[in-house]
Design a protein around this motif. Structure first.
Motif, PDB file in Angstrom:
ATOM      1  N   PRO A  65      32.393  41.935  38.196  1.00  0.00           N
ATOM      2  CA  PRO A  65      33.076  42.421  36.989  1.00  0.00           C
ATOM      3  C   PRO A  65      33.960  41.337  36.386  1.00  0.00           C
ATOM      4  CG  PRO A  65      33.186  44.055  38.734  1.00  0.00           C
ATOM      5  CD  PRO A  65      32.633  42.811  39.358  1.00  0.00           C
ATOM      6  N   LYS A  66      33.940  41.237  35.077  1.00  0.00           N
ATOM      7  CA  LYS A  66      34.651  40.160  34.388  1.00  0.00           C
ATOM      8  C   LYS A  66      36.134  40.121  34.737  1.00  0.00           C
ATOM      9  CE  LYS A  66      35.600  38.327  29.773  1.00  0.00           C
ATOM     10  NZ  LYS A  66      35.384  38.521  28.307  1.00  0.00           N
ATOM     11  N   ALA A  67      36.796  41.275  34.670  1.00  0.00           N
ATOM     12  CA  ALA A  67      38.241  41.310  34.922  1.00  0.00           C
ATOM     13  C   ALA A  67      38.556  40.868  36.342  1.00  0.00           C
ATOM     14  CB  ALA A  67      38.784  42.719  34.679  1.00  0.00           C
ATOM     15  N   TRP A  68      37.706  41.253  37.295  1.00  0.00           N
ATOM     16  CA  TRP A  68      37.954  40.903  38.694  1.00  0.00           C
ATOM     17  C   TRP A  68      37.820  39.407  38.926  1.00  0.00           C
ATOM     18  CZ3 TRP A  68      34.516  38.756  42.325  1.00  0.00           C
ATOM     19  CH2 TRP A  68      35.036  38.662  43.631  1.00  0.00           C
ATOM     20  N   ILE A  69      36.728  38.820  38.461  1.00  0.00           N
ATOM     21  CA  ILE A  69      36.518  37.401  38.778  1.00  0.00           C
ATOM     22  C   ILE A  69      37.496  36.511  38.009  1.00  0.00           C
ATOM     23  CG2 ILE A  69      34.738  36.745  37.077  1.00  0.00           C
ATOM     24  CD1 ILE A  69      33.275  35.496  39.638  1.00  0.00           C
ATOM     25  N   GLU A  70      37.909  36.938  36.837  1.00  0.00           N
ATOM     26  CA  GLU A  70      38.938  36.183  36.127  1.00  0.00           C
ATOM     27  C   GLU A  70      40.241  36.186  36.913  1.00  0.00           C
ATOM     28  OE1 GLU A  70      39.164  37.917  32.247  1.00  0.00           O
ATOM     29  OE2 GLU A  70      37.672  36.539  31.407  1.00  0.00           O
ATOM     30  N   GLN A  71      40.553  37.309  37.543  1.00  0.00           N
ATOM     31  CA  GLN A  71      41.767  37.429  38.346  1.00  0.00           C
ATOM     32  C   GLN A  71      41.682  36.533  39.583  1.00  0.00           C
ATOM     33  OE1 GLN A  71      42.456  41.266  40.369  1.00  0.00           O
ATOM     34  NE2 GLN A  71      44.481  41.277  39.414  1.00  0.00           N
ATOM     35  N   VAL A  72      40.512  36.519  40.227  1.00  0.00           N
ATOM     36  CA  VAL A  72      40.311  35.650  41.395  1.00  0.00           C
ATOM     37  C   VAL A  72      40.534  34.195  41.002  1.00  0.00           C
ATOM     38  CG1 VAL A  72      38.624  34.780  43.057  1.00  0.00           C
ATOM     39  CG2 VAL A  72      38.723  37.227  42.558  1.00  0.00           C
ATOM     40  N   ASN A  73      39.935  33.789  39.897  1.00  0.00           N
ATOM     41  CA  ASN A  73      40.021  32.393  39.484  1.00  0.00           C
ATOM     42  C   ASN A  73      41.427  32.003  39.037  1.00  0.00           C
ATOM     43  OD1 ASN A  73      37.313  32.138  40.066  1.00  0.00           O
ATOM     44  ND2 ASN A  73      36.646  32.436  37.944  1.00  0.00           N
ATOM     45  N   LYS A  74      42.124  32.937  38.423  1.00  0.00           N
ATOM     46  CA  LYS A  74      43.509  32.666  38.019  1.00  0.00           C
ATOM     47  C   LYS A  74      44.387  32.425  39.241  1.00  0.00           C
ATOM     48  CE  LYS A  74      47.349  34.658  35.373  1.00  0.00           C
ATOM     49  NZ  LYS A  74      47.805  35.826  34.557  1.00  0.00           N
ATOM     50  N   GLU A  75      44.204  33.273  40.265  1.00  0.00           N
ATOM     51  CA  GLU A  75      44.989  33.116  41.483  1.00  0.00           C
ATOM     52  C   GLU A  75      44.619  31.824  42.201  1.00  0.00           C
ATOM     53  OE1 GLU A  75      45.742  35.438  45.752  1.00  0.00           O
ATOM     54  OE2 GLU A  75      45.025  36.563  44.003  1.00  0.00           O
ATOM     55  N   PHE A  76      43.335  31.504  42.217  1.00  0.00           N
ATOM     56  CA  PHE A  76      42.884  30.279  42.882  1.00  0.00           C
ATOM     57  C   PHE A  76      43.459  29.043  42.190  1.00  0.00           C
ATOM     58  CE2 PHE A  76      39.882  26.752  43.334  1.00  0.00           C
ATOM     59  CZ  PHE A  76      39.749  26.682  44.716  1.00  0.00           C
ATOM     60  N   SER A  77      43.373  29.002  40.866  1.00  0.00           N
ATOM     61  CA  SER A  77      43.863  27.833  40.134  1.00  0.00           C
ATOM     62  C   SER A  77      45.381  27.688  40.232  1.00  0.00           C
ATOM     63  CB  SER A  77      43.432  27.925  38.661  1.00  0.00           C
ATOM     64  OG  SER A  77      42.035  27.785  38.560  1.00  0.00           O
ATOM     65  N   ALA A  78      46.075  28.817  40.393  1.00  0.00           N
ATOM     66  CA  ALA A  78      47.527  28.753  40.564  1.00  0.00           C
ATOM     67  C   ALA A  78      47.883  28.064  41.876  1.00  0.00           C
ATOM     68  CB  ALA A  78      48.119  30.159  40.535  1.00  0.00           C
ATOM     69  N   LYS A  79      47.037  28.237  42.871  1.00  0.00           N
ATOM     70  CA  LYS A  79      47.258  27.598  44.176  1.00  0.00           C
ATOM     71  C   LYS A  79      46.775  26.154  44.176  1.00  0.00           C
ATOM     72  CE  LYS A  79      46.821  31.860  46.889  1.00  0.00           C
ATOM     73  NZ  LYS A  79      46.017  32.579  47.940  1.00  0.00           N
TER      74      LYS A  79
END
Length: 428
Positions: free
Chosen positions: A50-64
């Motif tokens: 799902p678009k909203a889910w994977i965008e959230q994963v990537n946002k958290e990953f890039s923040a780290k």
């Protein structure tokens, strides 16, 4: 067959909006072997993320990982095996890749996937459902993280069951007794629609009997359809099928039960996946008919355990030739960890089972998702070996075995013929 399998469990495609997404563009530089990664690439299949889910994963990953972006590329199922095979052989493959759970072993044994055995703790492997973990391991080594799965349940017409005085059964005996009542209540209707070649359902019955489709013996695989366990399973399948007028030489897709059979009426129950239940409901409503379905797990031999079911689904793996293995593993750990899997299960509204029980979405009482979650706790997969794909190629020897027995041939004789063909194919 693999494309068909995962398409069958990809009910998310009907329920949530999906798009290829990420927080990086094509012009971002890839890393070099020194570890200076600027971008990692993730392949997911159409209908999985799902678009909203994977965008959230990537946002958290890039923040780290400041300065590191994630490029998500959505793939189509048509021709995917050839595309993945080619990609894994190249010097710049995608870093993380979604694979059908019955495909994973084939890519692992040919050296295309990174060995993740030493990364189990980082990945949180102890929390994964054991039934899903089986597809991610080959010869005791871990080559992927289980992501999601789905399984079949019994779909029934509430009005037909109420009229016949039947309640959802907990055992095989209760199931048969209920079918008898349905038959008496409305002789013109099929108590259950069950084609003769629904081999994933037969597989569950074989597992219930303590058997298997094939086993490894002395370095070679052997078919197991000539066994007493397979004969007992086929005997029960034959009993169920006697309440159906479905063809003995076809599977659930020919004709497609959910859209070509159920909407015509005259069927009190059937066994299917979530996307099939949704398709049948839509077809009935489009035709101006009532669609009031109930759902229950395939009953087991005893009330304390549901029937075993085949778990179809997907895993996420790291390419062996990835230039960004450590970052890829960290993305994998994040995406398949409890926090993100809980969000994933919520996003898909229970249409798919997450890789760990602790992340399960709480489905509505009486829903397909509720029945699937209960049944999925007793799930298994086909033999984990690269050669299994050859067994599923048409003409499928398991299907042929089933038709022969349903038409009166001795199960042991038909099983021996099928076992010979299974051995020829699986050991290639």
């Amino acid at each position: 067959m693999k494309r068909k399998l995962i398409a069958a469990v990809g009910v998310v495609g009907m329920m949530v909006g999906v798009a290829a997404c990420g927080n990086g563009g094509d012009d971002k530089p890839k890393s070099d072997a020194s570890g200076g990664a600027k971008e990692i690439t993730v392949w997911v299949m159409d209908g999985s993320a799902p678009k909203a889910w994977i965008e959230q994963v990537n946002k958290e990953f890039s923040a780290k990982h400041p300065g590191v972006t994630v490029k998500v590329e959505e793939q189509k199922w048509t021709g995917i095996q050839e595309k993945v095979t080619t990609a894994l052989s190249e010097n710049t493959p995608p870093d993380v890749i979604e694979l059908g759970n019955t495909q994973t072993a084939g890519y692992a044994v040919t050296g295309g996937l990174a060995d993740l055995t030493k990364d189990k703790a980082q990945l949180g492997a102890d929390a994964w459902q054991k039934s899903m973990l089986a597809s991610a391991e080959v010869d005791g080594k871990l080559y992927s993280a289980p992501w999601y799965a789905a399984n079949r349940v019994v779909v029934y017409d509430k009005k037909a069951y109420e009229k016949a005085g039947v309640t959802p059964p907990k055992t095989r005996d209760e199931w048969i007794a209920g079918l008898e009542k349905l038959k008496a209540s409305d002789p013109s209707a099929q108590p259950i629609y069950l084609p003769g070649q629904s081999w994933y359902i037969l597989a569950g019955f074989i597992w219930d009997e303590g058997g298997d489709l094939a086993v490894k013996d002395g370095g070679k695989w052997k078919g197991q359809l000539a066994t007493p366990q397979a004969a007992a399973a086929m005997d029960f399948y034959k009993k169920l099928q006697s309440y159906s007028t479905a063809p003995k030489d076809k599977d659930e897709a020919t004709p497609q039960q959910s859209t070509d059979i159920i909407p015509k009426g005259g069927v009190s129950s059937w066994i299917g996946l979530g996307w099939e239940a949704g398709g049948a409901e839509k077809a009935l409503k489009d035709a101006g008919k009532d669609a009031d379905f109930g759902y229950f797990p395939i009953p087991g031999k005893t009330a304390d355990k549901t029937g075993t079911v085949f778990l179809g689904g997907s895993n996420l793996a790291v390419a062996e030739r990835s230039k960004n293995k450590e970052l890829a593993k960290e993305w994998l750990a994040l995406a398949t960890g409890k926090d993100q899997m809980t969000k994933y299960a919520t996003e898909v509204k229970g249409a798919l089972l997450p890789n760990q029980v602790g992340a399960n979405f709480t489905p509505a009482a009486g829903s397909f998702a509720e029945a699937m979650a209960k049944a999925g706790l007793n799930g298994k997969i086909t033999p984990v070996t690269a050669g299994w794909a050859n067994v599923e190629t048409e003409p499928n020897p398991i299907k042929e075995f089933m038709t022969k027995v349903l038409k009166g041939e001795d199960a042991a004789k038909a099983g021996a013929e099928a076992d010979k063909e299974i051995a020829n194919r699986i050991n290639k």
